[in-house]
Design a protein around this motif. Structure first.
Motif, short mmCIF file in Angstrom:
data_model
loop_
_atom_site.label_atom_id
_atom_site.label_comp_id
_atom_site.label_asym_id
_atom_site.label_seq_id
_atom_site.Cartn_x
_atom_site.Cartn_y
_atom_site.Cartn_z
N GLY A 2 18.69 37.90 -17.78
CA GLY A 2 18.61 39.22 -18.41
C GLY A 2 17.38 39.97 -17.96
N LEU A 3 16.25 39.25 -17.85
CA LEU A 3 15.01 39.87 -17.39
C LEU A 3 15.17 40.40 -15.98
CD1 LEU A 3 11.99 40.49 -17.60
CD2 LEU A 3 11.56 38.18 -16.76
N LEU A 4 15.77 39.59 -15.09
CA LEU A 4 15.95 40.00 -13.71
C LEU A 4 16.82 41.26 -13.63
CD1 LEU A 4 15.59 39.51 -10.71
CD2 LEU A 4 17.58 37.98 -10.78
N ALA A 5 17.88 41.27 -14.40
CA ALA A 5 18.76 42.44 -14.39
C ALA A 5 18.04 43.68 -14.88
CB ALA A 5 19.99 42.17 -15.25
N THR A 6 17.17 43.51 -15.87
CA THR A 6 16.45 44.65 -16.42
C THR A 6 15.44 45.19 -15.43
OG1 THR A 6 16.67 43.64 -18.58
CG2 THR A 6 15.10 45.45 -18.39
N VAL A 7 14.74 44.28 -14.74
CA VAL A 7 13.76 44.72 -13.74
C VAL A 7 14.44 45.49 -12.62
CG1 VAL A 7 12.15 43.92 -11.97
CG2 VAL A 7 12.08 42.91 -14.25
N VAL A 8 15.58 44.96 -12.15
CA VAL A 8 16.30 45.60 -11.06
C VAL A 8 16.78 46.99 -11.48
CG1 VAL A 8 18.34 45.48 -9.61
CG2 VAL A 8 16.97 43.44 -9.98
N SER A 9 17.20 47.12 -12.74
CA SER A 9 17.72 48.40 -13.20
C SER A 9 16.62 49.41 -13.48
CB SER A 9 18.54 48.20 -14.49
OG SER A 9 17.70 47.81 -15.56
N GLY A 10 15.34 48.94 -13.51
CA GLY A 10 14.23 49.86 -13.67
C GLY A 10 13.87 50.17 -15.10
N SER A 11 14.14 49.29 -16.04
CA SER A 11 13.80 49.53 -17.43
C SER A 11 12.64 48.66 -17.83
CB SER A 11 15.00 49.21 -18.35
OG SER A 11 16.11 50.01 -17.98
N ALA A 56 10.55 31.23 -28.82
CA ALA A 56 10.31 31.23 -27.38
C ALA A 56 9.07 32.05 -27.06
CB ALA A 56 11.52 31.79 -26.65
N PRO A 57 8.20 31.57 -26.18
CA PRO A 57 6.97 32.31 -25.84
C PRO A 57 7.29 33.53 -24.99
CG PRO A 57 7.18 30.37 -24.45
CD PRO A 57 8.30 30.29 -25.46
N PRO A 58 6.33 34.42 -24.79
CA PRO A 58 6.55 35.58 -23.93
C PRO A 58 6.90 35.15 -22.51
CG PRO A 58 4.52 35.82 -25.17
CD PRO A 58 4.98 34.42 -25.38
N HIS A 59 7.71 35.96 -21.86
CA HIS A 59 8.06 35.65 -20.49
C HIS A 59 6.81 35.72 -19.61
CE1 HIS A 59 9.72 36.22 -16.41
NE2 HIS A 59 10.72 35.49 -16.88
N LEU A 60 6.82 34.93 -18.54
CA LEU A 60 5.67 34.86 -17.64
C LEU A 60 5.27 36.22 -17.11
CD1 LEU A 60 3.71 33.04 -16.00
CD2 LEU A 60 5.49 32.92 -14.23
N ASP A 61 6.25 37.10 -16.89
CA ASP A 61 5.97 38.41 -16.30
C ASP A 61 5.81 39.51 -17.35
OD1 ASP A 61 6.05 37.46 -13.68
OD2 ASP A 61 8.23 37.66 -13.57
N THR A 67 7.07 47.11 -16.07
CA THR A 67 7.72 45.98 -15.41
C THR A 67 8.86 46.42 -14.50
OG1 THR A 67 9.04 45.69 -17.43
CG2 THR A 67 7.11 44.25 -17.14
N ALA A 68 9.17 47.71 -14.49
CA ALA A 68 10.14 48.21 -13.50
C ALA A 68 9.54 48.24 -12.10
CB ALA A 68 10.62 49.60 -13.90
N LEU A 69 8.20 48.17 -12.00
CA LEU A 69 7.53 48.15 -10.69
C LEU A 69 7.53 46.70 -10.19
CD1 LEU A 69 4.56 50.52 -11.60
CD2 LEU A 69 6.75 51.13 -10.53
N ALA A 70 8.67 46.32 -9.61
CA ALA A 70 8.90 44.91 -9.29
C ALA A 70 7.90 44.37 -8.30
CB ALA A 70 10.33 44.74 -8.75
N SER A 71 7.41 45.19 -7.36
CA SER A 71 6.48 44.68 -6.36
C SER A 71 5.16 44.25 -6.99
CB SER A 71 6.21 45.76 -5.30
OG SER A 71 5.68 46.94 -5.89
N LEU A 72 4.75 44.91 -8.05
CA LEU A 72 3.51 44.51 -8.72
C LEU A 72 3.70 43.26 -9.56
CD1 LEU A 72 1.93 47.94 -9.73
CD2 LEU A 72 1.39 46.48 -7.79
N ILE A 73 4.91 43.06 -10.08
CA ILE A 73 5.20 41.82 -10.80
C ILE A 73 4.97 40.64 -9.86
CG2 ILE A 73 7.04 40.40 -11.79
CD1 ILE A 73 8.17 42.86 -13.07
#
Length: 557
Positions: A9-18, A31-36, A314-320
């Motif tokens: 779900g996280l990957l899909a959200t990042v790709v979609s730019g949200s 569950a702890p916060p996601h690494l990114d 987090t939509a700025l995938a290159s900085l993630i």
């Protein structure tokens, strides 16, 4: 399986730019916060705007690290926030120089006389005071954005001035202000706000919105002779207006003190006694800057939270990708892709060209209330968990005291069914605790920038509430537990509290302890006014005299 679904779900959200928030991932309550996740960084940035202390301590404007009594930080990194700001009509500004005259375009002004007086290093001292005749439209770069260092403090400005972040520090500041003002002219901006040991405004046109109040010839400052040639700090300015991104990351040598030292100035006729001593009076901008250390910070300008543009989106995938495995104090914008850079530029153009405002929510107040609610109590909890704080108590008695701390923080979110006989007793506590009142605001009223802030608030609250609830489950029946179980529980709780406070990294926990005497101030090493003997990487708060610093020369750049 649930965790895998969350990651997909996280990957899909990042790709979609949200913007990603914990709530978006539909993961179990514990569950702890996601690494990114950047919820904590964006939350800290919002809570720290226009406050000197957190933006000196965490010079990237958002990242943070709790370090107990001794702090070591890599000095420094880059700001991650650009936000519209307004300076109200009737605000006084100051410009100091050794040459008489009123600046016309493209110059820097201070918000305090002491800061402007700093620039009269020797010889005549002319300070021009201005008053704003209307509200000025500004852009504010967070962090220590006036620090000209090689570790990235200028990255966000480089993104606007040269289209990419640059490694080199020795950039031409005149060319920088020209490029910034050329960009801002499209949107009717009057200038830009930066901070080092105090706030400054880069003014694009002194004939627009400013009126001269006075031009005064102030007392000249004396400068002590250097003890030896070895004290001379060489400075070779670099005229290249656009340094290469491959420039070695190191600071420019500071300005030569000897280059500013000539004959001692003559006092005005009728003057008796010593003139203001340069090194002593050059310390005063740190004193006036310290008045804006904490909330409400610099009140002579106001930010528009609805237009907050952040590189922690987090939509700025290159900085993630570039942040993974990198300590938060080292986060840079160097890894940003062309597509992500274009995305930010488009967002900035939309924000600064916007004719309407957002919801009107005071997000700074929202974050501040959360810090006020939990900062002191978490510090008390950490103290209560220390053996020295519970002297002459056994482990079960100490655990009972800690249980009371958990209950104090969670009781607003507990109901009569918050007991283990109810299958959802823990998840319901976390849900009530981590759902802020702002979640009830219709999404249609929020700008995209506000929705990011809203997500960071909820994500930060979720981690606080999750950790507290995890510990509460273990503490629920601890009063009747054995000594052995209490010992194990106390150790587990110490780990949880440390990890939570490290993740939050709130600057309120970093201060001089014990407090400074009335004739001293709590100090962090601040470019360009390092004290003699400062270790520039050591950001341990310390008490220094605020009355005199004779013999403690200022290093200038």
């Amino acid at each position: 399986m649930l965790r895998l679904i969350a990651l997909l779900g996280l990957l899909a959200t990042v790709v979609s730019g949200s913007q990603v928030t914990f709530a978006d991932l539909n993961v179990p309550w514990d569950a702890p916060p996601h690494l990114d996740s950047t919820d904590n960084s964006l939350f800290s940035a919002v809570n720290s705007l226009l406050q000197r202390w957190p933006n000196t301590l965490y010079k990237n404007g958002a990242s943070s690290m709790l370090c107990g009594n001794i702090c070591f930080y890599t000095f420094p990194t880059t700001g991650h926030t650009i936000i519209p700001a307004t300076m109200p009509i009737g605000t006084l500004l100051y410009h100091g120089h050794t040459v008489e005259g009123v600046p016309s375009v493209l110059e820097w002004v201070a918000l305090d006389f002491e800061h402007a007086y700093l620039f009269c290093r020797q010889g005549p001292c002319y300070v021009v005071s201005f008053i704003t005749t209307r509200d000025l439209r500004l852009a504010y770069f967070d962090g220590s954005s006036a620090i000209k260092w090689g570790n990235g403090t200028l990255d966000t400005q480089d993104m606007l001035t040269w289209g990419e972040p640059l490694s080199g520090r020795c950039t031409d500041e005149i060319q920088r202000i020209k490029n910034l003002c050329a960009w801002g002219k499209t949107f009717g901006l009057d200038g830009f706000v930066r901070m080092s040991y105090n706030f400054e405004v880069m003014v694009c046109d002194f004939s627009a919105g400013l009126k001269v109040v006075s031009v005064q010839n102030h007392l000249p400052k004396s400068v002590p002779e250097l003890e030896s040639e070895d004290d001379d700090l060489k400075y070779q300015p670099q005229s290249n207006p656009r340094p290469s991104a491959q420039t070695e990351e190191k600071p420019c040598p500071p300005m030569s003190r000897s280059s500013a030292i000539g004959p001692q100035p003559d006092p005005p006729g009728g003057w008796k006694g010593s003139l203001p001593e340069g090194y002593t009076f050059d310390f005063q901008p740190l004193v006036t800057g310290s008045w804006r250390n904490r909330s409400p910070g610099e009140t002579r300008m106001h930010v528009d939270y609805s237009g907050l543009v952040t590189f922690y989106d987090t939509a700025l995938a290159s900085l993630i990708v570039s942040r993974r495995g990198v300590p938060r104090g080292h986060h840079r914008l160097l890894g940003i892709s062309a597509n992500d850079s274009a995305r930010v530029h488009a967002e900035l153009a939309e924000v600064f060209g916007r004719q309407t405002r957002g919801s009107g929510v005071d997000w700074g107040s929202v974050t501040r209330l959360i810090v006020e609610r939990y900062a002191g109590r978490l510090e008390t909890l950490r103290y209560t968990l220390e053996p020295v704080a519970t002297f002459n108590l056994n482990a079960t008695q100490q655990a009972a005291l800690v249980r009371f701390q958990f209950l104090t923080m969670l009781v607003p979110y507990m109901t009569t069914d918050s007991v283990p006989t109810n299958a959802s007793w823990t998840s319901s506590i976390v849900e009530r605790c981590s759902t802020p009142s702002t979640s009830l605001i219709p999404a249609s009223l929020l700008t995209p920038q506000e929705r990011r802030i809203q997500g960071s608030v909820q994500g930060t609250l979720h981690e606080i509430c999750r950790r507290l609830t995890v510990m509460w489950v273990d503490a629920f029946d601890i009063e009747a537990a054995s000594e052995e179980r209490a010992v194990v529980a106390l150790e587990n709780w110490r780990v949880h509290v440390k990890e939570l406070m490290d993740w939050l990294g709130w600057s309120v926990w970093v201060d001089c302890n014990p407090a400074c005497n009335p004739d001293a101030m709590c100090y962090l090493p601040s470019w360009p006014s390092f004290r003699e003997g400062d270790i520039q990487d050591d950001m341990t708060p310390r008490c220094i005299s605020s009355v005199s610093r004779a013999g403690q020369p200022t290093i200038w750049v």
